[in-house]
Design a protein around this motif. Structure first.
Motif, mmCIF file in Angstrom:
data_model
loop_
_atom_site.group_PDB
_atom_site.id
_atom_site.type_symbol
_atom_site.label_atom_id
_atom_site.label_comp_id
_atom_site.label_asym_id
_atom_site.label_seq_id
_atom_site.Cartn_x
_atom_site.Cartn_y
_atom_site.Cartn_z
ATOM 1 N N GLN A 89 0.678 27.108 -0.718
ATOM 2 C CA GLN A 89 1.403 26.306 0.365
ATOM 3 C C GLN A 89 2.508 25.621 0.052
ATOM 4 O O GLN A 89 3.434 25.412 0.930
ATOM 5 C CB GLN A 89 0.058 25.557 0.809
ATOM 6 N N THR A 90 2.715 25.104 -1.240
ATOM 7 C CA THR A 90 3.758 24.433 -1.719
ATOM 8 C C THR A 90 5.072 25.327 -1.557
ATOM 9 O O THR A 90 6.260 24.868 -1.064
ATOM 10 C CB THR A 90 3.969 23.879 -2.918
ATOM 11 N N VAL A 91 4.913 26.647 -2.066
ATOM 12 C CA VAL A 91 6.153 27.617 -2.119
ATOM 13 C C VAL A 91 6.343 27.802 -0.531
ATOM 14 O O VAL A 91 7.589 27.893 -0.026
ATOM 15 C CB VAL A 91 5.712 28.853 -2.735
ATOM 16 N N THR A 92 5.393 27.944 0.363
ATOM 17 C CA THR A 92 5.801 28.000 1.763
ATOM 18 C C THR A 92 6.328 27.035 2.453
ATOM 19 O O THR A 92 7.337 27.282 3.229
ATOM 20 C CB THR A 92 4.483 28.175 2.546
ATOM 21 N N GLY A 93 6.151 25.760 2.201
ATOM 22 C CA GLY A 93 6.869 24.664 2.572
ATOM 23 C C GLY A 93 8.143 24.673 2.155
ATOM 24 O O GLY A 93 8.997 24.170 2.933
ATOM 25 N N LEU A 94 8.658 24.847 0.909
ATOM 26 C CA LEU A 94 9.823 24.949 0.543
ATOM 27 C C LEU A 94 10.751 26.126 1.356
ATOM 28 O O LEU A 94 11.811 26.105 1.643
ATOM 29 C CB LEU A 94 9.944 25.211 -0.820
ATOM 30 N N ALA A 95 10.010 27.082 1.525
ATOM 31 C CA ALA A 95 10.625 28.234 2.414
ATOM 32 C C ALA A 95 11.022 27.746 3.796
ATOM 33 O O ALA A 95 12.145 28.056 4.375
ATOM 34 C CB ALA A 95 9.791 29.412 2.444
ATOM 35 N N LEU A 96 10.154 27.014 4.456
ATOM 36 C CA LEU A 96 10.185 26.419 5.667
ATOM 37 C C LEU A 96 11.421 25.294 5.679
ATOM 38 O O LEU A 96 12.095 25.326 6.796
ATOM 39 C CB LEU A 96 8.988 25.866 6.285
ATOM 40 N N ALA A 97 11.341 24.509 4.744
ATOM 41 C CA ALA A 97 12.292 23.465 4.158
ATOM 42 C C ALA A 97 13.657 24.052 4.386
ATOM 43 O O ALA A 97 14.727 23.573 4.846
ATOM 44 C CB ALA A 97 11.931 22.593 3.442
ATOM 45 N N THR B 277 15.465 24.734 7.907
ATOM 46 C CA THR B 277 15.907 23.874 8.865
ATOM 47 C C THR B 277 17.248 22.829 8.207
ATOM 48 O O THR B 277 17.395 22.943 7.125
ATOM 49 C CB THR B 277 14.857 22.575 8.744
ATOM 50 N N PRO B 278 17.873 22.445 9.090
ATOM 51 C CA PRO B 278 19.051 21.541 8.465
ATOM 52 C C PRO B 278 18.607 20.439 7.933
ATOM 53 O O PRO B 278 17.555 20.041 7.922
ATOM 54 C CB PRO B 278 19.918 21.379 9.907
ATOM 55 N N GLY B 279 19.617 19.746 7.370
ATOM 56 C CA GLY B 279 19.414 18.397 6.767
ATOM 57 C C GLY B 279 18.873 18.510 5.240
ATOM 58 O O GLY B 279 19.091 19.659 4.837
ATOM 59 N N PRO B 280 18.535 17.425 4.514
ATOM 60 C CA PRO B 280 18.307 17.454 3.385
ATOM 61 C C PRO B 280 16.835 18.520 2.779
ATOM 62 O O PRO B 280 16.013 18.393 3.445
ATOM 63 C CB PRO B 280 18.083 16.111 2.782
ATOM 64 N N LEU B 281 17.190 19.082 1.677
ATOM 65 C CA LEU B 281 16.199 19.930 1.214
ATOM 66 C C LEU B 281 14.806 19.208 0.999
ATOM 67 O O LEU B 281 13.696 19.799 1.229
ATOM 68 C CB LEU B 281 16.563 20.774 0.200
ATOM 69 N N ILE B 282 14.970 17.829 0.495
ATOM 70 C CA ILE B 282 13.844 17.018 0.169
ATOM 71 C C ILE B 282 12.798 16.701 1.264
ATOM 72 O O ILE B 282 11.864 16.349 1.075
ATOM 73 C CB ILE B 282 14.393 15.698 -0.575
ATOM 74 N N ILE B 283 13.219 17.176 2.681
ATOM 75 C CA ILE B 283 12.629 17.261 3.828
ATOM 76 C C ILE B 283 11.140 18.021 3.168
ATOM 77 O O ILE B 283 10.067 17.807 4.141
ATOM 78 C CB ILE B 283 12.881 17.805 4.868
ATOM 79 N N VAL B 284 11.014 18.757 2.419
ATOM 80 C CA VAL B 284 9.808 19.721 2.086
ATOM 81 C C VAL B 284 8.826 18.649 1.674
ATOM 82 O O VAL B 284 7.546 19.203 1.921
ATOM 83 C CB VAL B 284 10.125 20.397 0.713
ATOM 84 N N LEU B 285 9.072 17.495 1.222
ATOM 85 C CA LEU B 285 7.856 16.352 0.925
ATOM 86 C C LEU B 285 7.197 16.140 2.380
ATOM 87 O O LEU B 285 5.998 15.853 2.184
ATOM 88 C CB LEU B 285 8.523 15.058 0.124
ATOM 89 N N GLN B 286 7.886 16.045 3.445
ATOM 90 C CA GLN B 286 7.098 16.043 4.757
ATOM 91 C C GLN B 286 6.107 17.056 4.895
ATOM 92 O O GLN B 286 5.150 16.748 5.407
ATOM 93 C CB GLN B 286 8.191 15.837 5.879
ATOM 94 N N PHE B 287 6.376 18.243 4.509
ATOM 95 C CA PHE B 287 5.420 19.226 4.436
ATOM 96 C C PHE B 287 4.383 19.237 3.916
ATOM 97 O O PHE B 287 2.978 19.406 4.263
ATOM 98 C CB PHE B 287 6.136 20.631 4.638
ATOM 99 N N ILE B 288 4.510 18.590 2.666
ATOM 100 C CA ILE B 288 3.301 18.286 1.866
ATOM 101 C C ILE B 288 2.663 17.297 2.339
ATOM 102 O O ILE B 288 1.219 17.336 2.409
ATOM 103 C CB ILE B 288 3.964 17.807 0.206
#
Length: 407
Positions: A257-265, A268-279
């Protein structure tokens, strides 16, 4: 010539919707538009601001936008620039998170995610190559990177301690300036600091009073606050530590699911660290409690984003008056070089963890050759072509769909 408030707002809003491609692409857009095309700022002040942002924890492209907004129109301008940069990403990823949580097991969606996960491994390897070429410029940098890889892979010391050791080593490698540089005295921006602390403390107090210190919300807010303070070396670097903690220590989600979250991030535009929101979202979705999955997941996702991005606003609005002074300190630049070298080893450990999850989910005896092939092709495209990363991500998703249904 500085822009009017209306011109600046429209630019930052546009940037929030077109800032794909990670920090390098986002910084390039700002440089092209602000320095070259619109001539709102000269080259040297822009580069000084960028160097300052790279010294700080957090997403440097977001911090650069906040600083430029501050330079044009003060603290309010910085806040507007930063919010325009991240709000579109927050909204889009929240929607994608719901789609994944509700429909992720649907065969068609699962097939697309299969290809996306393989492509993410290629993206991490590309980041490893790109950062490694820039960061490993001295023999000691290779030593720092190797030690960081061992430390992260075997979880020998806490991540913040690793960063501190790398920073100290890098600072000791850099000679001090021969002549001190004189700067005019600057009043400390206490108001920005106090407001920033209050904006962090108010949600913390609400969470503690309404949900308690042992609640998921309290753990999420505290954890992502600490993550924001050690976000050196880029999103991939901190994600290695965050994924270890979120998956193995807290049990909020799986590595897949972490890998999927990074793929979804990445989409999207904006900073890649938005993946933490998915987590944060998945932490709430997988442990909904009495409030239900949708409410818990949304609340924990927004708490994660608030804790992740608020420090960037505070760092810039407090530190902006000292940009020229701080960027002239050689030891700080040396500390950053040490941290960046450590980030290479940390990202290598992340690449290994993600590759294991995607390529051999059932163990080395049963490799997923189709996933390996998709990742290899994506990596070649990333390294050998100038194709936009979004097209490569889309191609990976399509390849996963074709493999699952027609392979």
């Amino acid at each position: 010539m500085s822009p009017s408030r209306r011109e600046a707002f429209l630019f930052w809003l546009k940037l929030g919707f077109i800032s794909f491609g990670g920090p390098a692409g986002q910084i390039a857009i700002m440089h092209r538009e602000i320095v070259e095309r619109r001539r709102w700022l000269a080259e040297q002040p822009f580069m000084n601001a960028l160097n300052f942002c790279m010294l700080l924890p957090g997403p440097e492209a977001l911090q650069l936008a906040i600083y430029l907004g501050w330079r044009f129109h003060g603290a309010l301008g910085g806040v507007v620039a930063g919010l325009c940069f991240i709000v579109p990403a927050i909204v889009l990823l929240l929607g994608l998170s719901f789609v994944y949580a509700v429909h992720g097991s649907v065969p068609a969606i699962a097939a697309l995610l299969f290809g996306l996960q393989a492509t993410v491994v290629a993206l991490v390897v590309q980041a490893l190559w790109r950062i490694g070429r820039r960061a490993l410029v001295a023999p000691m940098h290779f030593v720092i990177a190797a030690v960081a890889w061992v430390v992260m892979s075997w979880k020998l010391v806490p991540f913040p301690l690793l960063l501190l050791a790398a920073a100290v080593t890098g600072a000791l490698m850099r000679r001090a300036a021969q002549q001190p540089v004189a700067f005019a005295a600057t009043a400390f921006p206490w108001r920005a600091l106090v407001i920033g602390i209050a904006l962090w403390a108010i949600p913390a107090a609400l969470v503690l009073s309404l949900a308690g210190r042992d609640s998921l919300y309290a753990h999420v807010y505290g954890f992502f606050t600490s993550a924001a303070l050690v976000t050196f070396g880029g999103a991939y670097s901190v994600l290695a530590w965050v994924s270890q903690q979120a998956v193995e220590v807290h049990g909020w989600l799986t590595q897949a699911q972490t890998v999927t979250g990074l793929a979804l991030a990445e989409t999207t535009p904006g900073p890649l660290i938005i993946v933490l929101q998915f987590i944060g979202f998945m932490a709430g979705w997988n442990a909904p409690g009495a409030a239900g999955a949708a409410v818990t997941a949304t609340t924990s996702a927004l708490l994660a984003s608030w804790a992740t991005f608020l420090p960037s606003f505070v760092f810039i609005l407090v530190g902006a008056p000292y940009v020229e002074r701080l960027t002239a300190i050689p030891r700080l630049a040396g500390a950053l070089s040490g941290i960046t070298a450590a980030a290479v080893g940390v990202i290598a450990s992340l690449a290994g963890a993600f590759a294991t999850t995607v390529f051999i989910p059932a163990g080395p005896a049963a490799p997923q050759w189709s996933a390996i092939a998709i990742a290899a092709l994506a990596l070649v495209m990333l390294l050998r072509t100038r194709l936009d990363v979004l097209w490569i991500i889309a191609g990976g998703a399509l390849a996963g769909f074709l493999v699952v249904f027609f392979g």
